[in-house]
Write an enzyme that holds these catalytic residues in place. Structure first.
Site, PDB file in Angstrom:
ATOM      1  N   LYS A 220       0.803  -1.218   0.000  1.00 25.69           N
ATOM      2  CA  LYS A 220       0.000   0.000   0.000  1.00 25.69           C
ATOM      3  C   LYS A 220       0.841   1.275   0.000  1.00 25.69           C
ATOM      4  O   LYS A 220       2.032   1.259   0.338  1.00 25.69           O
ATOM      5  CB  LYS A 220      -0.996  -0.036   1.163  1.00 25.69           C
ATOM      6  CG  LYS A 220      -2.107  -1.062   0.874  1.00 25.69           C
ATOM      7  CD  LYS A 220      -3.235  -1.044   1.882  1.00 25.69           C
ATOM      8  CE  LYS A 220      -4.318  -2.035   1.478  1.00 25.69           C
ATOM      9  NZ  LYS A 220      -5.392  -2.149   2.487  1.00 25.69           N
ATOM     10  N   ARG A 255      -3.381  -9.935   5.116  1.00 28.29           N
ATOM     11  CA  ARG A 255      -3.757 -10.082   3.707  1.00 28.29           C
ATOM     12  C   ARG A 255      -2.600  -9.614   2.858  1.00 28.29           C
ATOM     13  O   ARG A 255      -2.217  -8.453   2.917  1.00 28.29           O
ATOM     14  CB  ARG A 255      -4.999  -9.245   3.444  1.00 28.29           C
ATOM     15  CG  ARG A 255      -5.512  -9.321   2.016  1.00 28.29           C
ATOM     16  CD  ARG A 255      -6.735  -8.446   1.832  1.00 28.29           C
ATOM     17  NE  ARG A 255      -7.227  -8.510   0.464  1.00 28.29           N
ATOM     18  CZ  ARG A 255      -6.737  -7.786  -0.537  1.00 28.29           C
ATOM     19  NH1 ARG A 255      -5.720  -6.953  -0.317  1.00 28.29           N
ATOM     20  NH2 ARG A 255      -7.239  -7.890  -1.749  1.00 28.29           N
TER      21      ARG A 255
HETATM   22  N1  LIG Z   1     -10.292  -7.093   4.297  1.00 27.72           N
HETATM   23  C1  LIG Z   1      -9.522  -6.339   3.480  1.00 27.72           C
HETATM   24  N2  LIG Z   1      -9.746  -6.378   2.130  1.00 27.72           N
HETATM   25  C2  LIG Z   1      -8.964  -5.601   1.352  1.00 27.72           C
HETATM   26  N3  LIG Z   1      -9.002  -5.435   0.005  1.00 27.72           N
HETATM   27  C3  LIG Z   1      -8.025  -4.522  -0.289  1.00 27.72           C
HETATM   28  S1  LIG Z   1      -7.767  -3.925  -1.874  1.00 27.72           S
HETATM   29  C4  LIG Z   1      -6.129  -3.254  -1.741  1.00 27.72           C
HETATM   30  C5  LIG Z   1      -5.451  -3.812  -2.946  1.00 27.72           C
HETATM   31  O1  LIG Z   1      -4.673  -4.761  -2.676  1.00 27.72           O
HETATM   32  O2  LIG Z   1      -5.762  -3.375  -4.058  1.00 27.72           O
HETATM   33  C6  LIG Z   1      -6.084  -1.775  -1.623  1.00 27.72           C
HETATM   34  C7  LIG Z   1      -4.944  -1.115  -2.005  1.00 27.72           C
HETATM   35  C8  LIG Z   1      -4.874   0.252  -1.826  1.00 27.72           C
HETATM   36  C9  LIG Z   1      -5.932   0.937  -1.241  1.00 27.72           C
HETATM   37  C10 LIG Z   1      -7.083   0.253  -0.872  1.00 27.72           C
HETATM   38  C11 LIG Z   1      -7.152  -1.103  -1.082  1.00 27.72           C
HETATM   39  N4  LIG Z   1      -7.353  -4.119   0.824  1.00 27.72           N
HETATM   40  C12 LIG Z   1      -7.949  -4.794   1.863  1.00 27.72           C
HETATM   41  C13 LIG Z   1      -7.723  -4.756   3.287  1.00 27.72           C
HETATM   42  O3  LIG Z   1      -6.850  -4.054   3.829  1.00 27.72           O
HETATM   43  N5  LIG Z   1      -8.550  -5.557   4.037  1.00 27.72           N
END
Ligand SMILES: Nc1nc2[nH]c(S[C@@H](C(=O)O)c3ccccc3)nc2c(=O)[nH]1
Length: 281
Positions: A220, A255
């Protein structure tokens, strides 16, 4: 951390913290965009993460990164259903990363074991789907929508507000019949890097509660802001640092994209923290 811990229906037994491997089957996912667009490539990737020790494979058909454009349900389902069907019964637990109840319903029917809804089951239909299917859910905090959430996130007290939201949502969905929940602070979902740091530093307040906690920091933007790593694909060392901290603070699962790296590091950390652990020789 360590030892047996029942998590509703399926027993997640782990030493320390378990690994959830990310499988983005979307063309625009931010760090592995489009690489797993083909079914075969996606299944191969999922098997590799399982063989590397990932407990759960998180299958997502709609990118929820900042600025992402929404995807119609049918298109999202066309991406995730074949992968779930191909992986069903192959050993790893499967979660579906979706905000849509209709996608969750079909994904559970196709073999998913739990629902990972980044909106915290905001849609009552999602609560019904999980309760109806007897499926556990990950309740995550997000402020706003993926398209606009990073514009200017503000909190009076981010830790208090996020933890209160998670406790309230958990109580509500459990009362509605969802068998059990994981809580997740939702790093990067309507948070600045400072907000993310505050949440990571306050993890013990969340992990001391009755519900297992999932943390996702993998690749991230905050890692770039902390260590100057502009390319997402280069952020696995920083991801590992954040996830080892989370595990040390009691997170039940992380994750991740780099499953093997995390499994090895978390096993070493669990052995280090477990005074009863006796090495093989
Ligand atoms: N439960 C849970 N589900 C998730 N899905 C994602 S998306 C992520 C990406 O890898 O694109 C992402 C990358 C950058 C910003 C927001 C989201 N992040 C999570 C998390 O932190 N928790």
């Amino acid at each position: 951390p360590g030892g047996e811990r029942a998590a509703d229906g399926w027993r997640v037994t782990w030493r320390g913290c378990a690994v959830m491997g990310v499988l983005n089957v979307t063309p625009d996912s931010f760090s592995d965009g489009g690489r797993y667009a083909s079914l075969e490539a996606a299944v191969t990737r999922a098997r590799a993460m399982r063989d590397a020790g990932a407990r759960v494979i998180d299958v997502g058909g709609e990118s929820t990164r900042p600025g992402a454009e929404p995807v119609p349900a049918e298109q999202e389902l066309d991406r995730v259903r074949p992968v779930l069907r191909a992986l069903a019964g192959e050993g790893a637990l499967l979660s579906v990363d979706t905000m849509k109840p209709e996608v969750a319903r079909e994904a559970l029917a196709a073999g998913a074991h739990l629902v990972n809804d980044v909106t915290g089951l905001r849609d009552p239909g999602m609560v019904e789907v999980c309760a109806g299917a007897g499926a556990p859910a990950c309740v995550m905090h997000m402020r706003g929508e993926p398209r606009t959430m990073q514009r200017s996130p503000q909190y009076r007290d981010v830790v208090a507000e996020v933890h209160a939201f998670l406790r309230e949502r958990a109580a509500a969905v459990l009362a509605a019949g969802v068998p059990s929940v994981l809580l997740d602070p939702g790093l990067g979902f309507g948070k600045t890097a400072a907000h993310n740091l505050a949440l990571l530093r306050a993890l013990p307040e969340l992990t001391c509660g009755p519900h297992p906690v999932l943390v996702g920091a993998s690749r991230k933007k905050m890692i770039d802001l902390l260590a100057g790593v502009p390319n997402a694909a280069d952020r696995d060392p920083g991801s590992l640092a954040l996830h080892l901290h989370a595990a040390r603070q009691g997170a039940a699962m992380v994750r991740v994209h780099a499953a093997g790296v995390h499994v090895q590091a978390l096993r070493v950390q669990a052995a280090l923290e477990d005074p009863t652990f006796t090495p093989g020789r």
